[in-house]
Write a protein that holds these residues in place. Structure first.
Motif, PDB file in Angstrom:
ATOM      1  N   LEU A  67       2.622  15.443   4.898  1.00 28.73           N
ATOM      2  CA  LEU A  67       3.792  14.279   4.545  1.00 28.73           C
ATOM      3  C   LEU A  67       2.796  12.901   4.628  1.00 28.73           C
ATOM      4  O   LEU A  67       2.033  12.762   5.420  1.00 28.73           O
ATOM      5  N   HIS A  68       3.252  12.049   3.634  1.00 26.63           N
ATOM      6  CA  HIS A  68       2.450  10.641   3.699  1.00 26.63           C
ATOM      7  C   HIS A  68       3.398   9.673   3.224  1.00 26.63           C
ATOM      8  O   HIS A  68       4.277   9.826   2.143  1.00 26.63           O
ATOM      9  N   PRO A  69       3.425   8.431   3.713  1.00 23.01           N
ATOM     10  CA  PRO A  69       4.519   7.208   3.396  1.00 23.01           C
ATOM     11  C   PRO A  69       4.197   6.980   1.947  1.00 23.01           C
ATOM     12  O   PRO A  69       3.231   7.183   1.421  1.00 23.01           O
ATOM     13  N   ASN A  70       5.315   6.541   1.234  1.00 26.73           N
ATOM     14  CA  ASN A  70       5.408   6.348  -0.187  1.00 26.73           C
ATOM     15  C   ASN A  70       5.474   4.755  -0.358  1.00 26.73           C
ATOM     16  O   ASN A  70       6.503   4.291  -0.393  1.00 26.73           O
ATOM     17  N   PRO A  96       9.375   1.152   1.075  1.00 28.58           N
ATOM     18  CA  PRO A  96      10.488   1.406   2.195  1.00 28.58           C
ATOM     19  C   PRO A  96      10.439   0.337   3.188  1.00 28.58           C
ATOM     20  O   PRO A  96       9.196  -0.665   3.364  1.00 28.58           O
ATOM     21  N   GLN A  97      11.344   0.062   4.228  1.00 22.41           N
ATOM     22  CA  GLN A  97      11.233  -0.802   5.295  1.00 22.41           C
ATOM     23  C   GLN A  97       9.921  -0.396   6.319  1.00 22.41           C
ATOM     24  O   GLN A  97       9.407  -1.187   6.712  1.00 22.41           O
ATOM     25  N   TYR A  98      10.041   1.058   6.417  1.00 20.44           N
ATOM     26  CA  TYR A  98       8.800   1.707   7.430  1.00 20.44           C
ATOM     27  C   TYR A  98       8.050   2.240   6.594  1.00 20.44           C
ATOM     28  O   TYR A  98       8.544   3.207   5.857  1.00 20.44           O
ATOM     29  N   TYR A  99       6.681   2.454   6.955  1.00 20.26           N
ATOM     30  CA  TYR A  99       5.766   3.400   6.262  1.00 20.26           C
ATOM     31  C   TYR A  99       5.526   4.484   7.428  1.00 20.26           C
ATOM     32  O   TYR A  99       4.936   4.320   8.412  1.00 20.26           O
ATOM     33  N   ASP A 100       6.299   5.671   7.139  1.00 26.29           N
ATOM     34  CA  ASP A 100       6.566   6.658   8.236  1.00 26.29           C
ATOM     35  C   ASP A 100       7.226   7.929   7.220  1.00 26.29           C
ATOM     36  O   ASP A 100       7.497   7.881   6.306  1.00 26.29           O
ATOM     37  N   ALA A 101       7.123   8.821   8.030  1.00 25.68           N
ATOM     38  CA  ALA A 101       7.403  10.326   7.479  1.00 25.68           C
ATOM     39  C   ALA A 101       8.036  11.147   8.699  1.00 25.68           C
ATOM     40  O   ALA A 101       7.614  10.960   9.793  1.00 25.68           O
ATOM     41  N   SER A 113      -3.430   8.347   6.640  1.00 24.73           N
ATOM     42  CA  SER A 113      -3.526   9.613   7.212  1.00 24.73           C
ATOM     43  C   SER A 113      -2.103  10.339   6.654  1.00 24.73           C
ATOM     44  O   SER A 113      -1.389   9.675   6.279  1.00 24.73           O
ATOM     45  N   ASN A 114      -2.301  11.741   6.770  1.00 20.27           N
ATOM     46  CA  ASN A 114      -1.251  12.593   6.727  1.00 20.27           C
ATOM     47  C   ASN A 114      -0.498  13.092   8.095  1.00 20.27           C
ATOM     48  O   ASN A 114      -1.309  13.368   8.820  1.00 20.27           O
ATOM     49  N   LEU A 115       0.624  13.700   8.015  1.00 18.71           N
ATOM     50  CA  LEU A 115       1.119  14.537   8.999  1.00 18.71           C
ATOM     51  C   LEU A 115       0.944  15.831   8.433  1.00 18.71           C
ATOM     52  O   LEU A 115       1.560  16.299   7.362  1.00 18.71           O
ATOM     53  N   THR A 116       0.228  16.840   8.974  1.00 16.31           N
ATOM     54  CA  THR A 116      -0.292  17.937   8.271  1.00 16.31           C
ATOM     55  C   THR A 116      -0.019  19.027   9.103  1.00 16.31           C
ATOM     56  O   THR A 116      -0.406  19.176  10.204  1.00 16.31           O
ATOM     57  N   ALA A 176      12.449  15.734  15.952  1.00 11.85           N
ATOM     58  CA  ALA A 176      11.960  15.631  14.772  1.00 11.85           C
ATOM     59  C   ALA A 176      10.182  15.210  15.064  1.00 11.85           C
ATOM     60  O   ALA A 176       9.973  14.506  16.319  1.00 11.85           O
ATOM     61  N   ARG A 177       9.473  15.315  14.159  1.00  8.69           N
ATOM     62  CA  ARG A 177       8.042  14.696  14.410  1.00  8.69           C
ATOM     63  C   ARG A 177       8.129  13.655  13.412  1.00  8.69           C
ATOM     64  O   ARG A 177       8.145  14.221  12.155  1.00  8.69           O
ATOM     65  N   SER A 178       7.524  12.489  13.619  1.00  7.01           N
ATOM     66  CA  SER A 178       7.369  11.549  12.765  1.00  7.01           C
ATOM     67  C   SER A 178       5.907  11.154  13.041  1.00  7.01           C
ATOM     68  O   SER A 178       5.125  11.227  13.753  1.00  7.01           O
TER      69      SER A 178
END
Length: 877
Positions: free
Chosen positions: A372-375, A380-385, A292-295, A279-281
């Motif tokens: 993808l962008h953290p919500n 959430p416990q972690y700001y990640d996607a 930022s976004n993962l785009t 996976a890519r996070s």
């Protein structure tokens, strides 16, 4: 789109021998595929051992002929099915056995070449399958040129059949129609179901009865997965996602053991287990992630169609719902406000996918964006996607899946970065330059598409755009191992007028030919004189000066208008450089839309031709060392022998050419870039080059240094040692990248197992060890840990002396008794010799004008190889 590449990716799948006409392919088991080698008389096996049946029993055509391609592109690792074709001069239909109420994958293979008197450039045709238009006025030649691919595969998934059989009809629009291979694979009926319409969460699109075309299929955060490793015997190829990531935020990749993956709510044919192990996070820094976004950006997307975007997930790090929650955007619309993979799947390691449908219109400029962008609203416990895989399918509209042929001019984006080359600012002369893929004048080698691979495909176009300076178009599968080529119209009329942007100095140093002279030199560009094909165009063998001088003439494609900036870059660069180990540019022709570059003819072609895959000769170890030393001298001159550092940016075995004396010459300067003084750091620039050779540090940071060339040269050294391509996705996953696999074997102490069998028992293993150690250091992750070209030259010369000692000299025992201080002293002498040999070879160069004292010039030997041999071998003086 790669190869690679270079490497070649064969889109196909394992199949048992099909009983002709008696049994239709069935899903999920042994005899589930029908593979036809079109134009073939007999059953044949491709490079992976897969069987392709002759097609004559399936096709009804009164006017069809069997064609044999006149030229095999280097990206074709196997002749089957691409070197033969079925040529149609009138409409024709294939009738393929298939069961009613069954969904099928249909794959059409095209290799646009010249088949006897049929040139694929003249072929425009349409294809229908069971009443659905798949291709309309399709030009395989134009498509491959625009995408810098050698060949292409179109994949479709046909809706469950209303009756037995699949009919594939080819109808001619202009010229003729052709096809090289056809695959039919039974697929699960439930492969597509309902999907949410983006922007209208209360609406769903039914996909069960839809015909679709595969546009992209990516293993996010992972590497290529071959068709033979696909799940459900569906023969799908999965490519890595690096080519499509937008911006500098690459995120981080994660991996897990296959044993932890579970298929709970989805069938195991949904995707192979390898998709879900990676996976890519976004990474560990929440502040960076929130800003930022993962785009990913996908182009070559036809407007006015709907697209199904399938996203694959498997969280192997978190264990509870809402540990990470993120928003999914598709074309700047919210597809999912708070994606929670653990909440969806029910636990760690459980595979899941989600389908979304988006409408692409003309304002999207032929692109589809995924972000993808953290919500934070979900707390959430972690700001990640995270994301594990992507598939994008075009949905039929009015019984059609056909799009327009790509327009070359749409793809030739001007790169401002390349137009501001360092020496332009120094001379204050307006010179148009840009990225390029140059074939460098070699026989045969000019064809260097690299190892493109991919059936379809081809090789990893670096889709990354930085501050809006670069945009690439790719096919539904990426291209491996090809450099990009591009250009732009420079006048409103569309004429190139490339030479009008050349400096007067460059024009003065190069001979200018008329187009009439070019036609005379090549016998009117006779096809029999073609010695290579590349992104710029074809390369012809020719003669000038009343037959006194053999030359290689690279002619741009008059219709494509590609290569204006490559043309300028090559002239500007090579006109200012003089070195025995750099290819020599004789002159150019620029009349209206016709552009030609004229080089010295390199009769022995490329280095790649002589080390693997149908090599003409088996080079001895000494020959290989001497060739590598020559190439290293050419690169060393670029780095240190000129007023400014010149970074080649596309070092590979197809850009190392060999003359009749086996002298190596570095070619292809279309991607070259002038950099700072070696002590002043890096040049920030967009990523260009050939995959399999790309410096990972440059790829990630977009910071180009001379050590980027060193990394690429390290890959070349291992190619020479192991006699295999830099990328070969037909191999097991861990062996696909030669750089990775060679380093693994080197660290395990088993490198001897993968060296060229022709070398075993014939070489001094101490010489091999020195050579391999040098290559290993070149591939260091950090540029600062890599040796300079001077150090590389020292080590290669040392390896040569060790081998010559074995062949009948005393250097081997000498090398073992030399003290450390003597070694350092010898290095200093060696550096001085290289420096002076570089300068003496640049007498009429503006870039490297400084000359050594006249006494040194008088004493220096004409052949710089003699300098090295006299210094290193005590018996030389």
């Amino acid at each position: 789109m790669f190869t690679g590449s270079h490497i070649v990716l064969f889109l196909g799948f394992v199949s048992a021998l099909f009983s002709v006409g008696l049994q239709a392919p069935s899903p999920g088991g042994g005899s589930n595929s029908l593979m036809l080698g079109c134009g073939s008389d007999n059953e044949e096996k491709d490079g992976d051992g897969r069987k392709w049946l002759p097609d004559s029993k399936y096709v009804t055509a009164s006017n069809s002929v069997q064609g044999q391609a006149q030229y095999q592109d280097p990206s074709l690792n196997s002749e089957v099915p691409y070197m033969k074709a079925r040529i149609f001069t009138s409409n024709a239909t294939y009738k393929l056995p298939a069961k009613s109420k069954q969904r099928y994958f249909l794959r059409l293979h095209f290799y646009p070449s010249t088949y006897d008197s049929h040139n694929a450039e003249q072929a425009y045709f349409s294809v229908m399958a069971n009443g659905v238009t798949l291709l309309q006025n399709f030009s395989a030649s134009l498509t491959c040129k625009a995408l810098t691919q050698a060949y292409i595969v179109k994949e479709y998934s046909l809706a469950p059949l209303a009756k037995d059989g699949v009919e594939v009809t080819f109808s001619i629009n202009t010229g003729f129609a052709f096809v090289n291979g056809i695959e039919l694979v039974a697929a699960p009926d439930a492969l597509f179901d309902k999907a949410v319409l983006v922007g209208k969460a209360d609406e769903t699109i039914e996909g069960k009865d839809s015909n679709v075309q595969t546009m992209y299929r990516l293993n996010v955060g992972g590497s290529f997965i071959s068709p033979t490793n696909d799940s459900g015997s569906l023969g799908r190829a999965w490519y890595d996602d690096n080519a499509y990531i937008f911006g500098a935020n690459l995120g981080v990749t994660n991996g897990a053991d296959k044993k932890v993956i579970e298929y709970k709510d989805i069938p195991d044919y949904s995707a192979p287990v390898d998709i879900y192990t990676t996976a890519r996070s976004m990474g560990p820094d929440p502040n960076v992630n929130l800003n930022s976004n993962l785009t990913w950006v996908f182009n070559q997307v036809d407007p006015k169609y709907m697209y199904l975007v399938r996203l694959h997930f498997c969280d192997t790090a978190n264990t509870k719902p809402n540990q990470i929650a993120f928003t999914i955007y598709i074309n700047n619309q919210t597809a999912e406000a708070a994606a929670d993979v653990i909440g969806w799947s029910g636990g760690i390691g459980k595979a899941i996918y989600k389908d979304y449908v988006t409408i692409v219109n003309e304002k999207n400029n032929g692109e589809l964006w995924l972000a993808l962008h953290p919500n934070p609203e979900s707390k959430p416990q972690y700001y990640d996607a995270m994301l594990s895989g992507v598939e994008i399918f075009k949905l039929e509209t009015s019984k059609s899946l056909a799009g327009l042929n790509p327009k070359l001019s749409d793809m030739l984006q001007q790169d401002e970065e390349e137009q501001k080359r360092s020496f332009e600012s120094q001379t204050k002369t307006e010179k148009g330059t840009n990225k390029a893929q140059v074939i460098g004048g070699a026989a045969g080698g000019a064809a260097a598409f690299g190892i493109a691979a991919a059936l379809c495909i081809a090789v990893y176009q670096r889709k990354k755009r930085v501050q809006g300076t670069e945009s690439h178009t790719t096919s539904w599968l990426p291209l491996y191992g090809n450099s990009h080529t591009s250009g732009t119209k420079s006048t409103i009329s569309g004429k190139s007028n490339a030479s009008s942007h050349l400096s007067s100095a460059a024009q003065g140093r190069c001979r200018r030919f008329s187009f009439v002279e070019m036609k005379q030199a090549t016998k009117n560009f006779e096809e029999a004189n073609v010695i290579g094909v590349g992104g710029f165009g074809k390369v012809y063998k020719g003669v000038i000066d009343n037959g006194a001088t053999k030359v290689a003439i690279k002619r741009s494609n008059p219709q494509s208008e590609q290569g204006v900036h490559e043309f300028q870059t090559e002239i500007e660069m090579l006109s200012e450089l003089r070195h025995k180990h750099l290819v020599s540019l004789i002159g150019f022709c620029d009349e209206d839309n016709e552009m030609c570059l004229v080089y010295d003819y390199m009769s022995l072609g490329t280095l790649r031709e002589h080390i693997y895959k149908g090599n003409k000769t088996h080079l001895s170890w000494k020959q290989r060392l001497e060739i590598c030393i020559g190439a290293a001298k050419g690169l060393h001159y670029l780095h240190t022998g000129a007023r400014w550092t010149i970074i080649h940016r596309d070092v590979k075995t197809t850009n190392i050419l060999l003359d009749e004396n086996w002298e190596a010459k570095v070619s292809d300067f279309g991607l070259s870039k002038t950099g700072p003084d070696l002590n002043k750091g890096h040049v920030s620039t967009v990523v260009k080059g050939s995959f399999g050779y790309l410096d990972p540090e440059y790829f990630k940071r977009q910071q180009l240094t001379e050590k980027s060339d060193v990394y690429s040269f390290g890959v070349v050294l291992f190619e020479v040692l192991c006699a295999r391509p830099a990328l070969n996705p037909s191999l097991p996953k861990e062996q696909v990248s030669l750089a990775d696999w060679a380093l693994h074997c080197q660290k395990k102490g088993i490198l001897e197992d993968i060296i060229d069998p022709h070398l075993k028992g014939k070489v001094n293993m101490e010489s091999i060890k020195k050579f391999a150690d040098t290559a290993e250091k070149c591939l260091s992750d950090c540029g600062v840990d890599r040796p300079s070209l001077n150090d590389i030259l020292w080590n290669l010369e040392f390896a040569l002396q060790l081998q010559e000692g074995t062949d009948g000299g005393s250097s081997r025992s000498w090398s073992r008794t030399r003290s450390e201080s003597d070694d350092a002293s010898l290095r200093n002498q060696h550096m001085m010799a290289i420096h002076y040999s570089n300068l003496s070879l640049g007498s009429d160069s503006e870039i490297g004008e400084e000359q050594p004292p006249s006494s040194s010039n008088n004493e220096a030997p004409d052949n710089d190889s003699a300098v090295f041999s006299q210094i290193i071998n005590p018996t030389g003086r």
